[in-house]
Design an enzyme around this catalytic site. Structure first.
Site, PDB file in Angstrom:
ATOM      1  N   ASP A 263      11.056  86.531  16.728  1.00  0.00           N
ATOM      2  CA  ASP A 263      11.781  85.775  17.747  1.00  0.00           C
ATOM      3  C   ASP A 263      10.822  85.617  18.917  1.00  0.00           C
ATOM      4  OD1 ASP A 263      14.026  84.542  19.004  1.00  0.00           O
ATOM      5  OD2 ASP A 263      14.401  86.380  20.124  1.00  0.00           O
TER       6      ASP A 263
ATOM      7  N   ARG B 119      11.019  82.625   9.929  1.00  0.00           N
ATOM      8  CA  ARG B 119      12.216  82.925  10.713  1.00  0.00           C
ATOM      9  C   ARG B 119      13.370  82.099  10.161  1.00  0.00           C
ATOM     10  NH1 ARG B 119      14.351  83.852  16.222  1.00  0.00           N
ATOM     11  NH2 ARG B 119      16.564  83.893  15.801  1.00  0.00           N
TER      12      ARG B 119
ATOM     13  N   ASP C  62      10.814  84.055  22.797  1.00  0.00           N
ATOM     14  CA  ASP C  62      11.576  83.487  23.907  1.00  0.00           C
ATOM     15  C   ASP C  62      10.647  83.199  25.084  1.00  0.00           C
ATOM     16  OD1 ASP C  62      14.149  83.625  22.749  1.00  0.00           O
ATOM     17  OD2 ASP C  62      14.366  85.721  23.350  1.00  0.00           O
TER      18      ASP C  62
ATOM     19  N   ARG D  35      15.949  89.427  12.240  1.00  0.00           N
ATOM     20  CA  ARG D  35      14.982  88.330  12.147  1.00  0.00           C
ATOM     21  C   ARG D  35      13.579  88.885  11.973  1.00  0.00           C
ATOM     22  NH1 ARG D  35      16.572  87.126  17.870  1.00  0.00           N
ATOM     23  NH2 ARG D  35      18.555  87.491  16.889  1.00  0.00           N
TER      24      ARG D  35
END
Length: 172
Positions: free
Chosen positions: A100, A88, A102, A97
């Site tokens: 990711d 990344r 989160d 990207r």
């Protein structure tokens, strides 16, 4: 290995460079390899239009439930290390990207600290989070309404479900 009790963490995963589905599986493998974490459940994979920065390829998104004994910042560090291991590169906000990760929810905790806000502040605005999250946590409450209710009402234009790799649709 920690002696702390396990907490349920819900994470969002996505990417639009390389092979996003393989990158998400690799990220989940890295998280699951930590002795204080267990990946419990993974949503379907969803093809979604870009959000924020529109001139880029579609994303593939999913959500997962992880049980962990790590504290929130330790778990965040594991997620960031996993992203880095999968190449990344952070060049621009909302840009393309490879992966990711989160943290959406961390147990019942409300966290507002440097580098970490939980629940994630934009969950209710993002169909690419709500729709897969509703598959694995439909009854979870955000802002007085269930994730399932939020997902039913959000604009899903451009979202489509994909087959999971190796039949890993809802279980890791």
């Amino acid at each position: 290995m920690s002696n702390r009790p396990y907490e349920s963490v819900l994470i969002g995963l996505g990417g639009n460079l390389g092979d996003p589905q393989q990158n998400m599986l690799a990220a989940l493998d890295l998280i699951d390899a930590d002795p204080d974490c267990r990946v419990e459940e993974v949503s379907s994979y969803w093809r979604t239009p870009p959000w924020g920065k529109l001139d880029q390829p579609d994303f593939i998104n999913a959500c997962a439930r992880v049980s962990t004994r790590l504290e929130p910042h330790e778990f965040l560090a594991l997620c960031l290390t996993s992203e880095k291991a999968l190449k990344r590169v952070r060049l621009e906000r909302w840009g393309p990207r490879s992966i990711d990760i989160d943290i959406l929810f961390f147990g019942n905790r409300a966290i507002s600290e440097e580098g970490l806000t939980v629940p994630h502040p934009r969950i209710a605005e993002r169909a690419f989070v709500l729709v897969p999250l509703a598959e694995i946590a439909p009854d979870l409450v955000l802002g007085g309404r269930s994730i399932g209710e939020h997902a039913k009402e959000i604009d899903k234009t451009g979202l489509s479900t994909l087959k999971a790799i190796n039949g890993k649709r809802t279980r890791f």
